[in-house]
Scaffold this motif. Structure first.
Motif: not given
Length: 384
Positions: A353-359, A309-313, A343-348
């Protein structure tokens, strides 16, 4: 009288129905011996020589997986998913060209960008769901392998396996598919034209978050497959007997778990699509997903247990939301009976290529209403 063929669900549940000949035990014993007696003429009539390449418990687990994947040449188990995946690339020759999915398991992508080039491989990353761009990247006679992950982690794009297999074979290349997040319950790439299928068996094949393992399956017992066998044997990337036993235990309930997990993932995807604090849901079971039609054609009985999911905030709200879950566990990996969030972006890190708002959500077997309620309160807290 001809017996009706048994469903893979039945064969897996009974681990192919093997009964221990000594004790008549329904559950096969764990074989831990590292060495075996020679015959009087110094031969090994049992077929077992040494514990590194030969172990009965490992063979039994391999047989169950080969049955599930309809792998005519069988399956090979490895000490991890990375060991299995890298063995495929190590079986190539220096100078060989590889086309790989741009969105894929981050650790393998990192290995391809660093270590694989030291082996002399030339790697191009493309969106393998874009057949036109894929064709442009493939070099007939030069490209030796296409590596496609579908559904791709963590964006869950869908690659048309049958179409990509035709592109690969027309160019004189092989197609290897990472099918970790589909599992043989939903997709069997070898039946769609792929040459090799790979699993991070740590994940849903085992399903209990207590085994690290990898697997490869193939249809053709050819020179390339035998090269992979040699690498596994020579480099020692094997799976231990206790881990193989646990993996086989997990595969016996694979169908039950996958049916429950996939149904829950679909329900969550539908509910979250209407959530005011979610801007987008990535799940191939949703009709609006770009790969839905292909997924409906090549996946059976559901669309898998993973969604994002991409979080609106934005990023801050996504990270804060993940910090407020109570039932979900903030942990890496996927496919277990417990639901996980990450929260994949902070892991990778950089280059992801993972959007920062993605869980990323791995759906377990908990009550789906409990899972949704947990996400709902976490999202609200993340935007508070």
């Amino acid at each position: 009288m001809t017996k009706r063929p048994l469903h893979p669900r039945s064969l897996a549940a009974q681990a192919l129905g093997k009964i221990d000949p000594l004790t008549k035990a329904v559950v096969p014993p764990i074989h831990v011996s590292t060495t075996y007696i020679r015959d009087e003429d110094n031969a090994y009539s049992s077929g077992f020589i040494y514990g590194r390449p030969d172990n009965e418990t490992v063979h039994e687990a391999q047989a169950v997986l080969a049955m599930l994947e309809e792998a005519k040449a069988g399956a090979l188990l490895f000490g991890s998913g990375m060991a299995a995946a890298t063995a495929v690339f190590q079986a190539l020759s220096p100078g060989d060209h590889v086309v790989a999915s741009k969105v894929m398991y981050w650790a393998l992508r990192a290995w391809l960008l660093t270590e694989a080039t030291r082996w002399g491989l030339k790697i191009d990353f493309v969106e393998t769901d874009d057949l036109a761009r894929l064709k442009e990247a493939v070099k007939p006679g030069v490209t030796k392998l296409i590596w496609a992950e579908t559904p791709s982690n963590p964006l869950w794009t869908i690659t048309d396996i049958a179409a990509v297999a035709k592109i690969a074979h027309a160019a004189g290349a092989r197609l290897a598919v990472d099918s970790t997040c589909a599992s043989p319950v939903h997709t069997r790439p070898l039946t769609l034209g792929a040459d090799i299928v790979m699993h991070a068996a740590t994940k849903v094949l085992n399903g209990h978050s207590d085994v690290v393992a990898g697997a490869l399956c193939a249809n053709a017992d050819d020179e390339f497959w035998n090269r992979i066998k040699t690498i596994r044997k020579g480099q020692g990337g094997i799976l231990g007997p206790f881990e193989a036993y646990l993996l086989m235990r997990g595969m016996r309930t694979l169908h039950v778990r996958q049916e429950r997990q996939s149904a829950s993932a679909m329900a969550l995807a539908q509910k979250l699509s209407a959530h005011p604090l979610v801007s987008r849901v990535l799940y191939p079971g949703l009709p609006q997903h770009p790969g839905h039609d292909i997924a409906a054609r090549q996946m059976e009985g559901g669309f898998g247990f993973m969604l994002s999911v991409q979080v609106s905030g934005g990023e801050a709200a996504a990270v804060k939301s993940a910090a407020h879950v109570e039932l979900y566990k903030r942990a890496t990996s996927l496919g277990g009976v417990e639901s996980l969030i990450e929260h994949r972006a902070s892991i990778e890190g950089a280059g992801s290529p993972c959007p920062p708002d993605l869980l990323r959500l791995s759906t377990g077997i908990e009550d789906v209403e409990d899972l949704y309620a947990d996400l709902d309160q976490a999202l609200k807290a993340g935007h508070g």
